[in-house]
Design a protein around this motif. Structure first.
Motif, short mmCIF file in Angstrom:
data_model
loop_
_atom_site.label_atom_id
_atom_site.label_comp_id
_atom_site.label_asym_id
_atom_site.label_seq_id
_atom_site.Cartn_x
_atom_site.Cartn_y
_atom_site.Cartn_z
N ILE A 1 0.84 -1.20 0.00
CA ILE A 1 0.00 0.00 0.00
C ILE A 1 0.87 1.25 0.00
N GLY A 2 1.96 1.22 0.76
CA GLY A 2 2.88 2.37 0.76
C GLY A 2 3.46 2.63 -0.61
N GLN A 3 3.82 1.56 -1.32
CA GLN A 3 4.37 1.74 -2.66
C GLN A 3 3.31 2.25 -3.63
N LEU A 4 2.05 1.82 -3.45
CA LEU A 4 0.99 2.35 -4.30
C LEU A 4 0.78 3.85 -4.06
N ILE A 5 0.86 4.27 -2.81
CA ILE A 5 0.71 5.70 -2.49
C ILE A 5 1.84 6.49 -3.13
N ILE A 6 3.06 5.99 -3.04
CA ILE A 6 4.21 6.68 -3.64
C ILE A 6 4.05 6.74 -5.16
N LEU A 7 3.58 5.64 -5.76
CA LEU A 7 3.37 5.62 -7.21
C LEU A 7 2.31 6.64 -7.61
N ALA A 8 1.22 6.72 -6.84
CA ALA A 8 0.17 7.70 -7.14
C ALA A 8 0.70 9.13 -7.02
N ALA A 9 1.53 9.38 -6.00
CA ALA A 9 2.10 10.72 -5.83
C ALA A 9 3.02 11.07 -7.00
N VAL A 10 3.81 10.10 -7.46
CA VAL A 10 4.71 10.37 -8.58
C VAL A 10 3.91 10.64 -9.86
N VAL A 11 2.89 9.82 -10.11
CA VAL A 11 2.09 10.01 -11.32
C VAL A 11 1.34 11.33 -11.25
N PHE A 12 0.71 11.63 -10.14
CA PHE A 12 -0.03 12.89 -10.01
C PHE A 12 0.90 14.09 -10.08
N GLY A 13 2.07 13.98 -9.45
CA GLY A 13 3.04 15.07 -9.53
C GLY A 13 3.53 15.28 -10.95
N GLY A 14 3.72 14.17 -11.67
CA GLY A 14 4.12 14.30 -13.08
C GLY A 14 3.05 14.96 -13.91
N TRP A 15 1.78 14.62 -13.65
CA TRP A 15 0.69 15.25 -14.38
C TRP A 15 0.64 16.74 -14.12
N ILE A 16 0.83 17.12 -12.85
CA ILE A 16 0.85 18.55 -12.50
C ILE A 16 2.02 19.24 -13.18
N ALA A 17 3.19 18.62 -13.19
CA ALA A 17 4.35 19.22 -13.83
C ALA A 17 4.11 19.42 -15.32
N VAL A 18 3.47 18.45 -15.98
CA VAL A 18 3.18 18.60 -17.41
C VAL A 18 2.19 19.74 -17.62
N GLN A 19 1.22 19.88 -16.76
CA GLN A 19 0.24 20.96 -16.90
C GLN A 19 0.89 22.32 -16.71
#
Length: 150
Positions: free
Chosen positions: A105-123
């Motif tokens: 679950i911790g790794q899933l949270i980190i993966l979600a944070a990385v993906v969401f952060g990448g989406w924000i950076a692209v925006q």
């Protein structure tokens, strides 16, 4: 056998002294009479000969000793020990499963944070139509905001 510079020594040969064999006195043979006179049996063979001899009791195997009864207390203690070990093993497996699930679950949270952060950076950093910022063209020295024209 010896090098040339070493003086030769006299060699003494010792012969071993033989040990005489022990004297064995044979035990006297004492005839022993059986307590009762065995019965003499005679058998007539089919060809007519008669064979006479002593009857021999057949060899009897020793009786099998009865197995001692196992006490109920010993059975209960053994079963309790097996049950305790099973519970301990189950708790160990459960603890391992919970730790693995927590790590997952911790790794899933980190993966979600990385993906969401990448989406924000692209925006934020990606190309878009209108940005509400000042246009600056350094080569032509045109600054619209300050009204400087070169």
């Amino acid at each position: 056998m010896y090098p040339d510079h070493t003086p030769q020594r006299a060699v003494e040969v010792h012969q071993p002294t033989p040990i005489p064999p022990p004297v064995v006195h044979p035990a006297p043979v004492v005839p022993v009479q059986p307590g009762t006179a065995p019965t003499v049996a005679s058998i007539v063979l089919p060809d007519g000969r008669v064979v006479t001899g002593y009857a021999i009791d057949p060899a009897r195997p020793e009786p099998v000793a009865a197995k001692p009864a196992v006490s109920r207390a010993a059975v209960n203690v053994a079963l309790g020990g097996v049950g305790f070990l099973a519970v301990c093993g189950g708790l160990l497996l459960l603890t391992t499963f919970i730790a693995a699930l927590t790590a997952f679950i911790g790794q899933l949270i980190i993966l979600a944070a990385v993906v969401f952060g990448g989406w924000i950076a692209v925006q934020v950093l990606g190309p878009s139509g209108y940005k509400g910022s000042t246009t600056v063209n350094i080569r032509r020295a045109v600054f619209k905001r300050n009204h400087f024209h070169g």
